[in-house]
Design a protein around this motif. Structure first.
Motif, PDB file in Angstrom:
ATOM      1  N   GLU A 164       0.924  -1.067   0.050  1.00 26.48           N
ATOM      2  CA  GLU A 164      -0.019  -0.037   0.151  1.00 26.48           C
ATOM      3  C   GLU A 164       0.651   1.334   0.093  1.00 26.48           C
ATOM      4  OE1 GLU A 164      -3.248  -0.231  -0.586  1.00 26.48           O
ATOM      5  OE2 GLU A 164      -3.137  -2.476   0.074  1.00 26.48           O
ATOM      6  N   ASP A 165       2.082   1.092   0.006  1.00 23.90           N
ATOM      7  CA  ASP A 165       3.230   2.209  -0.019  1.00 23.90           C
ATOM      8  C   ASP A 165       2.579   3.065  -1.245  1.00 23.90           C
ATOM      9  OD1 ASP A 165       5.647   3.798  -0.690  1.00 23.90           O
ATOM     10  OD2 ASP A 165       6.318   2.826   0.898  1.00 23.90           O
ATOM     11  N   GLU A 166       2.726   4.511  -0.996  1.00 19.85           N
ATOM     12  CA  GLU A 166       2.247   5.411  -2.101  1.00 19.85           C
ATOM     13  C   GLU A 166       3.189   5.274  -3.205  1.00 19.85           C
ATOM     14  OE1 GLU A 166       2.260   9.439  -0.703  1.00 19.85           O
ATOM     15  OE2 GLU A 166       4.403   9.393   0.199  1.00 19.85           O
ATOM     16  N   ASN A 167       4.593   4.888  -3.071  1.00 17.98           N
ATOM     17  CA  ASN A 167       5.650   4.932  -4.029  1.00 17.98           C
ATOM     18  C   ASN A 167       5.826   3.314  -4.627  1.00 17.98           C
ATOM     19  OD1 ASN A 167       6.287   7.563  -3.976  1.00 17.98           O
ATOM     20  ND2 ASN A 167       7.192   7.238  -1.911  1.00 17.98           N
ATOM     21  N   ILE A 168       4.702   2.496  -4.311  1.00 26.17           N
ATOM     22  CA  ILE A 168       4.754   1.108  -4.750  1.00 26.17           C
ATOM     23  C   ILE A 168       5.162   0.821  -6.229  1.00 26.17           C
ATOM     24  CG2 ILE A 168       2.567   0.537  -4.925  1.00 26.17           C
ATOM     25  CD1 ILE A 168       5.210  -1.745  -3.408  1.00 26.17           C
ATOM     26  N   ASP A 169       4.527   1.813  -7.184  1.00 31.54           N
ATOM     27  CA  ASP A 169       4.783   1.743  -8.471  1.00 31.54           C
ATOM     28  C   ASP A 169       6.209   1.822  -8.766  1.00 31.54           C
ATOM     29  OD1 ASP A 169       4.795   4.631  -7.507  1.00 31.54           O
ATOM     30  OD2 ASP A 169       4.828   5.236  -9.751  1.00 31.54           O
ATOM     31  N   LEU A 170       7.216   2.427  -8.095  1.00 34.04           N
ATOM     32  CA  LEU A 170       8.555   2.337  -8.244  1.00 34.04           C
ATOM     33  C   LEU A 170       9.132   1.053  -7.443  1.00 34.04           C
ATOM     34  CD1 LEU A 170       9.465   6.195  -8.088  1.00 34.04           C
ATOM     35  CD2 LEU A 170       9.117   4.594 -10.217  1.00 34.04           C
ATOM     36  N   ILE A 171       8.775   1.080  -6.107  1.00 28.22           N
ATOM     37  CA  ILE A 171       9.552   0.046  -5.428  1.00 28.22           C
ATOM     38  C   ILE A 171       9.340  -1.493  -5.898  1.00 28.22           C
ATOM     39  CG2 ILE A 171       9.093  -1.224  -3.020  1.00 28.22           C
ATOM     40  CD1 ILE A 171       8.274   1.549  -2.162  1.00 28.22           C
ATOM     41  N   ARG A 172       8.188  -1.633  -6.727  1.00 29.68           N
ATOM     42  CA  ARG A 172       7.909  -3.158  -7.370  1.00 29.68           C
ATOM     43  C   ARG A 172       8.810  -3.398  -8.490  1.00 29.68           C
ATOM     44  NH1 ARG A 172       2.592  -3.047 -10.670  1.00 29.68           N
ATOM     45  NH2 ARG A 172       2.547  -5.143 -10.047  1.00 29.68           N
ATOM     46  N   LEU A 173       9.349  -2.501  -9.085  1.00 21.61           N
ATOM     47  CA  LEU A 173      10.388  -2.828 -10.456  1.00 21.61           C
ATOM     48  C   LEU A 173      11.477  -3.437  -9.977  1.00 21.61           C
ATOM     49  CD1 LEU A 173      10.241   0.974 -12.203  1.00 21.61           C
ATOM     50  CD2 LEU A 173       8.806  -1.120 -12.712  1.00 21.61           C
ATOM     51  N   LYS A 174      11.903  -4.254 -10.751  1.00 23.85           N
ATOM     52  CA  LYS A 174      13.179  -5.241 -10.614  1.00 23.85           C
ATOM     53  C   LYS A 174      14.066  -4.479 -11.392  1.00 23.85           C
ATOM     54  CE  LYS A 174      10.886  -9.768 -10.318  1.00 23.85           C
ATOM     55  NZ  LYS A 174      10.853 -11.178 -10.610  1.00 23.85           N
ATOM     56  N   SER A 175      13.968  -3.666 -12.387  1.00 21.06           N
ATOM     57  CA  SER A 175      14.995  -2.706 -13.266  1.00 21.06           C
ATOM     58  C   SER A 175      14.679  -1.226 -13.290  1.00 21.06           C
ATOM     59  CB  SER A 175      15.231  -3.357 -14.574  1.00 21.06           C
ATOM     60  OG  SER A 175      15.948  -4.859 -14.413  1.00 21.06           O
ATOM     61  N   TYR A 176      15.667  -0.791 -13.568  1.00 24.11           N
ATOM     62  CA  TYR A 176      15.423   0.715 -13.520  1.00 24.11           C
ATOM     63  C   TYR A 176      15.965   1.460 -14.623  1.00 24.11           C
ATOM     64  CZ  TYR A 176      13.354   0.152  -8.873  1.00 24.11           C
ATOM     65  OH  TYR A 176      12.633  -0.205  -7.688  1.00 24.11           O
ATOM     66  N   PHE A 177      15.519   1.174 -15.937  1.00 26.42           N
ATOM     67  CA  PHE A 177      16.032   1.629 -16.973  1.00 26.42           C
ATOM     68  C   PHE A 177      14.736   2.431 -17.952  1.00 26.42           C
ATOM     69  CE2 PHE A 177      14.921  -2.632 -17.952  1.00 26.42           C
ATOM     70  CZ  PHE A 177      14.689  -2.651 -19.451  1.00 26.42           C
ATOM     71  N   VAL A 178      15.351   3.305 -18.876  1.00 25.58           N
ATOM     72  CA  VAL A 178      14.504   3.906 -19.945  1.00 25.58           C
ATOM     73  C   VAL A 178      14.885   3.501 -21.476  1.00 25.58           C
ATOM     74  CG1 VAL A 178      13.517   5.584 -18.267  1.00 25.58           C
ATOM     75  CG2 VAL A 178      15.757   5.903 -19.752  1.00 25.58           C
ATOM     76  N   VAL A 179      13.974   3.579 -22.261  1.00 27.31           N
ATOM     77  CA  VAL A 179      14.037   3.043 -23.569  1.00 27.31           C
ATOM     78  C   VAL A 179      13.609   4.164 -24.507  1.00 27.31           C
ATOM     79  CG1 VAL A 179      13.835   1.534 -25.424  1.00 27.31           C
ATOM     80  CG2 VAL A 179      13.993   0.590 -22.911  1.00 27.31           C
ATOM     81  N   HIS A 180      14.243   4.541 -25.648  1.00 28.93           N
ATOM     82  CA  HIS A 180      13.695   5.074 -26.847  1.00 28.93           C
ATOM     83  C   HIS A 180      13.861   4.505 -28.282  1.00 28.93           C
ATOM     84  CE1 HIS A 180      12.577   8.865 -28.725  1.00 28.93           C
ATOM     85  NE2 HIS A 180      13.333   8.295 -29.717  1.00 28.93           N
ATOM     86  N   ASP A 181      12.828   4.425 -28.749  1.00 32.82           N
ATOM     87  CA  ASP A 181      12.887   3.553 -30.092  1.00 32.82           C
ATOM     88  C   ASP A 181      13.211   4.547 -31.297  1.00 32.82           C
ATOM     89  OD1 ASP A 181      12.097   1.173 -29.040  1.00 32.82           O
ATOM     90  OD2 ASP A 181      10.152   1.794 -29.039  1.00 32.82           O
ATOM     91  N   PHE A 182      13.836   3.763 -32.182  1.00 31.41           N
ATOM     92  CA  PHE A 182      14.184   4.665 -33.436  1.00 31.41           C
ATOM     93  C   PHE A 182      13.578   3.917 -34.599  1.00 31.41           C
ATOM     94  CE2 PHE A 182      17.973   5.816 -30.772  1.00 31.41           C
ATOM     95  CZ  PHE A 182      17.718   7.062 -30.685  1.00 31.41           C
ATOM     96  N   LYS A 183      13.057   4.730 -35.661  1.00 33.74           N
ATOM     97  CA  LYS A 183      12.639   4.259 -36.769  1.00 33.74           C
ATOM     98  C   LYS A 183      14.009   4.358 -37.862  1.00 33.74           C
ATOM     99  CE  LYS A 183       8.242   6.805 -36.858  1.00 33.74           C
ATOM    100  NZ  LYS A 183       7.355   7.790 -37.509  1.00 33.74           N
ATOM    101  N   ASP A 184      13.904   3.281 -38.759  1.00 38.10           N
ATOM    102  CA  ASP A 184      15.084   3.078 -39.670  1.00 38.10           C
ATOM    103  C   ASP A 184      15.683   4.287 -40.136  1.00 38.10           C
ATOM    104  OD1 ASP A 184      14.838   0.418 -38.778  1.00 38.10           O
ATOM    105  OD2 ASP A 184      14.102  -0.260 -40.860  1.00 38.10           O
ATOM    106  N   GLU A 185      14.643   5.039 -40.651  1.00 36.77           N
ATOM    107  CA  GLU A 185      15.275   6.330 -41.564  1.00 36.77           C
ATOM    108  C   GLU A 185      15.787   7.124 -40.406  1.00 36.77           C
ATOM    109  OE1 GLU A 185      10.509   6.922 -41.167  1.00 36.77           O
ATOM    110  OE2 GLU A 185      11.883   5.184 -41.344  1.00 36.77           O
TER     111      GLU A 185
END
Length: 225
Positions: A164-185
């Motif tokens: 019920e922790d207010e920050n459980i959305d972050l606490i429950r993660l197993k990895s902490y990385f971000v991604v950005h996709d690129f189109k071929d062009e």
């Protein structure tokens, strides 16, 4: 300034259709020529990163797949990937680039951190998430990455944490990385390296914050000797 030629993806697309050892053996010279071009690009990125950061290791991931525990027994990856690890115990985090027809992406952060690091991150977020949320919500950062990748997380809460922790959305993660996709062009464009470097630079405030977290205890006392 280096550039990715279209032939690099042509080779990978053809490999995807002929993913077996006989084909690779017959096209080894083409593969090696392709690797030479890509490694020149990686080296150019490393040089650019070192202008504002310090990179200790450039790792080019193998094209051979580990098929021991996989139902997919095709022997080769149909993408080329590289990571750039930051130097020194006080610099945490790494930059990542994946090149694949239709699926290219860059990423950065902490993928599968060691148990001690994962616990330290979760404990920090249990105490306070104001700094990390400020970073995640920074306009350019949010526009580029949106949020942490949600692929790896526990269903409710890690052991020892309140679901019920207010920050459980972050606490429950197993990895902490971000991604950005690129189109071929985008990958083939003359501005790709500049575009990629801009997105890598957006990671720095996040890396700086996490470096401080992972090199101090919960009282903010440095763990470095």
């Amino acid at each position: 300034m280096s550039k990715i030629p279209k032939n690099a993806f042509k080779f990978l697309s053809t490999l995807k259709k002929n993913n077996h050892r006989d084909w690779m053996t017959e096209h080894k010279k083409e593969y090696l020529a392709n690797e030479k071009v890509l490694k020149a690009f990686y080296a150019s990125i490393e040089k650019s990163l070192n202008e504002t950061d310090e990179i200790s290791k450039l790792k080019v991931f193998r094209i051979n797949r580990d098929v021991r525990f996989s139902k997919d027994k095709t022997p080769y990856n149909v993408h080329r990937s590289v990571s750039f690890s930051r130097a020194g115990a006080h610099r945490r985090g790494s930059y990542y680039l994946r090149l694949e027809p239709g699926k290219s992406a860059m990423a950065g952060g902490f993928f599968g951190p060691e148990p001690a690091d994962l616990l330290r991150i979760r404990k920090e977020f249990e105490m306070d998430t104001s700094e990390i949320r400020e970073i995640l919500n920074q306009k350019d950062f949010k526009k580029t990455f949106n949020e942490f990748d949600q692929t790896y997380k526990v269903k409710t809460a890690p052991k020892g944490f309140n679901k019920e922790d207010e920050n459980i959305d972050l606490i429950r993660l197993k990895s902490y990385f971000v991604v950005h996709d690129f189109k071929d062009e985008e990958v083939f464009s003359d501005s790709f390296q500049d575009n990629l470097m801009h997105k890598f630079q957006l990671l720095r405030p996040y890396f700086n914050y996490m470096s401080e977290v992972l090199t101090t205890d919960l009282n903010g006392v440095s763990l470095l000797k």
